[in-house]
Scaffold this motif. Structure first.
Motif, PDB file in Angstrom:
ATOM      1  N   LEU A   1      -6.024  -0.290   7.683  1.00 46.78           N
ATOM      2  CA  LEU A   1      -6.335  -1.001   6.443  1.00 46.78           C
ATOM      3  C   LEU A   1      -6.312  -2.512   6.644  1.00 46.78           C
TER       4      LEU A   1
ATOM      5  N   GLU B   1       0.494   3.409  11.014  1.00 45.93           N
ATOM      6  CA  GLU B   1      -0.846   3.638  11.599  1.00 45.93           C
ATOM      7  C   GLU B   1      -1.947   3.462  10.549  1.00 45.93           C
ATOM      8  N   MET B   2      -1.710   4.022   9.360  1.00 48.41           N
ATOM      9  CA  MET B   2      -2.726   3.844   8.307  1.00 48.41           C
ATOM     10  C   MET B   2      -2.879   2.369   7.944  1.00 48.41           C
TER      11      MET B   2
ATOM     12  N   LYS C   1       0.814  -1.214   0.000  1.00 49.60           N
ATOM     13  CA  LYS C   1       0.000   0.000   0.000  1.00 49.60           C
ATOM     14  C   LYS C   1       0.846   1.262   0.000  1.00 49.60           C
ATOM     15  N   PHE C   2       1.986   1.247   0.689  1.00 52.23           N
ATOM     16  CA  PHE C   2       2.736   2.496   0.872  1.00 52.23           C
ATOM     17  C   PHE C   2       4.197   2.410   0.438  1.00 52.23           C
ATOM     18  N   ASP C   3       4.557   1.322  -0.216  1.00 55.17           N
ATOM     19  CA  ASP C   3       5.917   1.186  -0.735  1.00 55.17           C
ATOM     20  C   ASP C   3       6.964   1.385   0.365  1.00 55.17           C
TER      21      ASP C   3
ATOM     22  N   MET D   1       8.284  10.303  10.988  1.00 59.57           N
ATOM     23  CA  MET D   1       6.837  10.548  11.025  1.00 59.57           C
ATOM     24  C   MET D   1       6.159   9.946   9.796  1.00 59.57           C
ATOM     25  N   GLY D   2       6.811  10.026   8.646  1.00 55.33           N
ATOM     26  CA  GLY D   2       6.272   9.376   7.449  1.00 55.33           C
ATOM     27  C   GLY D   2       6.096   7.885   7.702  1.00 55.33           C
TER      28      GLY D   2
ATOM     29  N   SER E   1       9.287  -0.671   3.267  1.00 57.94           N
ATOM     30  CA  SER E   1       9.773  -1.959   3.769  1.00 57.94           C
ATOM     31  C   SER E   1       9.997  -1.889   5.268  1.00 57.94           C
TER      32      SER E   1
ATOM     33  N   VAL F   1       0.562   8.256  15.984  1.00 59.66           N
ATOM     34  CA  VAL F   1       1.237   9.348  15.276  1.00 59.66           C
ATOM     35  C   VAL F   1       1.163  10.625  16.109  1.00 59.66           C
ATOM     36  N   ASP F   2       0.005  10.881  16.705  1.00 59.97           N
ATOM     37  CA  ASP F   2      -0.123  12.061  17.562  1.00 59.97           C
ATOM     38  C   ASP F   2       0.847  12.001  18.743  1.00 59.97           C
TER      39      ASP F   2
ATOM     40  N   SER G   1      -6.033   6.815   3.965  1.00 59.01           N
ATOM     41  CA  SER G   1      -6.416   5.420   4.244  1.00 59.01           C
ATOM     42  C   SER G   1      -7.605   5.019   3.387  1.00 59.01           C
TER      43      SER G   1
ATOM     44  N   MET H   1      -4.401  11.353   7.322  1.00 59.70           N
ATOM     45  CA  MET H   1      -4.274   9.889   7.344  1.00 59.70           C
ATOM     46  C   MET H   1      -5.620   9.234   7.047  1.00 59.70           C
TER      47      MET H   1
ATOM     48  N   SER I   1       3.299   7.166  10.257  1.00 54.99           N
ATOM     49  CA  SER I   1       2.005   7.372   9.609  1.00 54.99           C
ATOM     50  C   SER I   1       1.652   6.169   8.747  1.00 54.99           C
ATOM     51  N   GLY I   2       2.629   5.673   8.034  1.00 54.78           N
ATOM     52  CA  GLY I   2       2.406   4.510   7.177  1.00 54.78           C
ATOM     53  C   GLY I   2       1.978   3.307   7.996  1.00 54.78           C
TER      54      GLY I   2
ATOM     55  N   LEU J   1      11.121  13.905  10.322  1.00 46.83           N
ATOM     56  CA  LEU J   1      10.018  13.829   9.367  1.00 46.83           C
ATOM     57  C   LEU J   1      10.007  12.523   8.586  1.00 46.83           C
TER      58      LEU J   1
ATOM     59  N   LEU K   1       3.738   8.823   2.066  1.00 46.63           N
ATOM     60  CA  LEU K   1       4.491   8.935   3.318  1.00 46.63           C
ATOM     61  C   LEU K   1       5.400  10.157   3.344  1.00 46.63           C
TER      62      LEU K   1
END
Lengths: 374, 374, 374, 374
Positions: free
Chosen positions: B351, B346-347, B308-310, B339-340, B312, B361-362, C369, C365, B343-344, B336, C336
């Protein structure tokens, strides 16, 4: 190093445990078989060629075993040193550093070993320090003629891609190579091919293997899954280098090296200098070692060339340090880069006041013209 | 890998036997002392970290010697495997893969070894498979308290540049490291520092050394003249990496890693997941291993993230394969990029339909804001 | 810039007069037609986008001709400035910098031009300074409805590859673009596509063309033979960039930009900030301009972000300098990297003490998502 | 292109509106003054050299103005073509393409222009198509002797860094250069230096300037703030190229070019061929154009060289297409790369069956040996 290889090496790195890298790595190993002319797996270790020497000993020998070493120059001598470091006995056939392996003496030495103490013959295919290439099929024949069980180890570090080399057809048991010569790569990878007979010897060998264990390297050659973290950027460079060689075609690669080597020898002859290699059929396609006239310091000459023309000639090593300098014609070279190098040597001979005949550059051009025009 | 390092690695190669390369290489070894906090020479081998393990055994031990191995995870286990491959006896202190070395048990085991069979304690500073960092000074104290002569070997492959490490002050005998983690380089080089006591052990050691002989590597650390063909492009990358670390300042490098690690743990906590590392003072600055809820396949989750987010994520290894996934925060990372990554994760949790609390993330942003704003 | 493009640009240069380069260059021009959705040749000039503006004027206009300029922001204003510098009269339709081109006013202005003084309408497809995308087919319809002969010039510098754009289908007369946005290249090349009607205008145009003559550029687009020395390394980068876009597929490229833009707007909304773009159907896929609360200096905020998180946000320009900051989501970005950027903004808002609602990152997000999970 | 320049060009891009880039760019412009030997600002345009020609016309002339063009070869002819395209009258002094500018005829033509219609003399310093370098101070003297107000424009595209060139001392009004020759860069940047007198002419000039307005380019030369998006990677390459030239030292750079040029001419002479340049004091340091014997097609010869030795020789252009081939010795070349090239030519002459004397390579070596040994 070719630009293509440099670029390939600076690609962002794939995850080395991911499926993309493993299939990429397995494909390289498969293609390497074409270069080594073998059906056996080509093992890759993250090490210099010395590491591959050591791996061959650890995997096939036990402490106290003997190896037969025909001395042909500096690198065969270092090979013997590694064997001794691993606790092996080295039976040396002394050489003059100007000719290749004497197959007759190999046969003789093996016949004398009635106890079968000798487990391997260590044959250097191309001796980089002298520019002498040995006849490997003749060594194979000598072992067979002696009816001896010794394995045939062949170091192809500076012969691969310069001259014909056939692991399977020539009956080699262990072929050893490195990344930094014919592959046009930085040093850092070694290559090993083992025959079925060599693999059978693993079972009874008791030297500790650890890092240099062939078994996981053979698995990795098949599935691209390395037991250690593989040097990924070197693999990228290797991929590109193998592609370049296969695109040119190995026969064309050999012909190019043969042509450049002949042109170099034509220049050496015209200058009135002696080739360190004394037998015409053993002259190397990869490097020519040139003997300076008596009383001339080859290293002082090399310094002058570097200083005047920003060109690094290779030094004489070991017994011939200061006596010879060497012109490499292995790897990423063509007719005109060679002519630049030969011109630099001829001009420097004059500047250094070293007695020589003019006409080396002309002789090389003559030879290349004929070869290219043919 | 940082762009600066990639560019450096693609520079045209210096002649590795020339004076320019040797002074360049000697200067690197000198600068490496600052990273290892030592006055001893820093040896460089063209090998993976496994090669440096083996070198330490070959140079200080004899067949049949014993080593004491506190098991902390996958890599300590592999270290023991290499010891056994070299013909050594491995006395293991079993571990739970969730905590670091138990110094009390080390002391106990050494006291029990009245015969002095144990020649070295093998301490993994940061266990990459579990995200647990062990207290090396405590291990040193345990050896001293036991009054035992065993050497202290420390693997810093994934701790160097992530957390404080001091060869001399901490009384380490052999520090071992590799190029592929904190140095932000490809794999391919290993680093070794030996104490005077470790060097003294070389004299009586009888394992064959060969390729892994420390003596020429120590000489090379001093004069930049390598006994083998050195992997020149790796040296260029190393030069750049060492410069980057020293420019940032090691204290700042450690603080950055500590901040990113804390933010990651804040996210993990908020998601309601368990850290594989159970002791707060042992949480790793380099990597966090996150346990999935029961019944959730960590590898299936990793596949979804990749798809989904490329991105690894690192896999669980050995005993925790499929149980944990790992977030690396070692090397070339900043707030940052982390954080990316978080986020990946958490999303992807959403999913994948994996039960979790929102807010990871927060929580990480909260922590970073405070740290950066301080 | 993507690594693939950087690598491509550092390839050794082909001889730009050789047949290899010309067929390479002609192939690029052919592939560019797919991106501009045209059957017309795509001209390439070694210039910034400003050069392509000027070329369009020189090739189709005469001194004293008028152009109709709907003002939508900073870049449309600069376009007018270039027109005036070329001796053209600029009839401006004033705008509020928060909405796109008002097609009704275009129609009106053209109807008022009974003398036919207006030779072209200058439409900025995506106004980078405001994050507003105009409806080009509506402008076309307005010209047609007015029954006016004016050409339709469209600047797609920051829209190409971010959003759908169709030279032929939309009835554009001159499409202008540059290399530094959607092509993920450095600045240095401009692109121009001219309709048959625009080409017909060349005959009567009397502005001096010189360097910017379309005729040889059209020939070069066909045969790859450039009238000037072409910037070869830029062509290599262009080749790679075009390949990357076509490999991903233009529909996927547009969808990715739309998703990242929506996520950014979700964050902006959640923070309680205003988008500079006020009409939902005109929000840009390429860049979002965010208005700071009254009394907050957007540039001071940008400095804080740079200082704390090493991230460069784009500045407000012209009338909105200091009022907005901009988040670019055009080119080589993914979910991301965007989340890293939004996290950096949200943390910095807190650190700067700027009144805002939390939850922007969460909202982004949420949106991503849903989009990715769909 | 040198590796240093290629690497520099592939660095990740700085934000071109940030302070780091502007001070970087301003520093380059300052250093360029040393190469142009001037105290005036050095303007940089993202264009080929043709763009800089056009800029000079737009900024100093009005429609209908005349320029005096001494024809010396292909590139001076193209310069005249650009002048005509800009609506200027071109008064040509016909030349034989084998000698440089005839200062006497310049003086004569200016004296004949009692009406003062001629606004500039267009002097090509080194004519790339013929290998002829003109005497710029003599042209200056001719203008002065005529007491004419015309500006002196000098195109140094292929002379800069090959031979001495002094904007201020020589009284040049507009010096024009490009990035792709002596700067060893790809094409894509042009350079302009204007004297106070040329700057004064801007006020009355009425040609439209637009993209080629000198005013913002002069500001940018001072503060590094470019009015357009600057081609950042070219600036990186330029920085490196300027450093390389200044490190070698301009006097050494000129001496190297002079030596390589002399060696090339020695070879040409020995082969029995004619130099396109007929006056010894005008022979170019940058390129030598060699006339083939009657009836020999120079382009067929060039094909053979490419085919046999993978070497691209430069073609004859315009009036001497098929008559001459050219050997470039400008930029990143040294004695041995030149010897490689000359060897390739000599061998190819033989292979092509073109009647010539042997000994060109020998003559070149003789000359270089003397020069280097001195």
């Amino acid at each position: 190093m070719p630009d293509r290889v440099l670029k390939a090496m600076s690609m962002p790195l794939l995850d080395h445990r991911g499926p993309q890298f493993s299939s990429f790595a397995a494909k390289i190993s498969a293609d390497l078989k074409k270069l080594f002319r073998t059906q056996q797996p080509v093992m890759i270790f993250p090490s210099s060629g010395t590491g591959a020497w050591q791996a061959a000993f650890c995997n096939t020998m036990s402490p106290g075993d003997a190896v037969l070493l025909p001395e042909v120059g500096m690198f065969s001598t270092l090979w013997g040193k590694n064997a001794r470091a691993m606790g092996l006995e080295v039976i040396e056939i002394p050489g003059d550093w100007r000719s290749g392996i004497d197959a007759g003496k190999v046969e003789e030495a093996l016949k004398a070993d009635s106890a079968g103490k000798i487990k391997a013959v260590l044959a250097t295919h191309n001796e980089t320090s002298t520019g002498v290439t040995s006849d490997i099929p003749a060594v194979r024949a000598a072992i067979d003629a002696a009816g001896h069980e010794a394995l045939l180890f062949v170091d192809t570090i500076s012969s691969l891609a310069a001259t014909d080399m056939r692991h399977d057809d020539w009956g080699i048991d262990v072929t050893i190579c490195g990344s930094q010569k014919g592959f046009m790569l930085p040093p850092g990878l070694s290559f090993t091919v083992a025959s079925q007979k060599a693999l059978a010897a693993v079972e009874s060998a008791t030297l500790p293997k650890g890092y240099f264990d062939w078994a996981p390297a053979i698995e990795a050659a098949g599935n691209g899954l390395y037991p250690y973290t593989p040097p990924v950027s070197m693999f990228y460079g290797l991929r590109e280098a193998v592609d370049m060689l296969l695109e040119e075609g190995m026969e064309n690669v050999f012909a190019r090296h043969a042509r450049l080597a002949s042109a170099t020898r034509a220049a050496v002859s015209a200058w009135g200098f002696e080739n360190q290699s004394i037998n015409a059929h053993e002259h190397s396609n990869a490097v020519t070692a040139i003997r300076m006239p008596d009383g001339v310091d080859a290293d002082a000459f090399r310094s002058l060339v570097l200083n005047k023309f920003d060109m690094s000639l290779a030094a004489g090593l070991g017994k011939v340090a200061g006596v010879v300098f060497r012109i490499g014609h292995l790897g990423y070279q063509n007719d005109l880069t060679l002519m630049g190098a030969l011109s630099g040597v001829e001009m420097s001979l004059g500047l250094a006041g070293i007695k020589h005949e003019k006409g080396g550059v002309d002789a090389a051009m003559q030879l290349l013209s004929e070869a290219v025009g043919a």
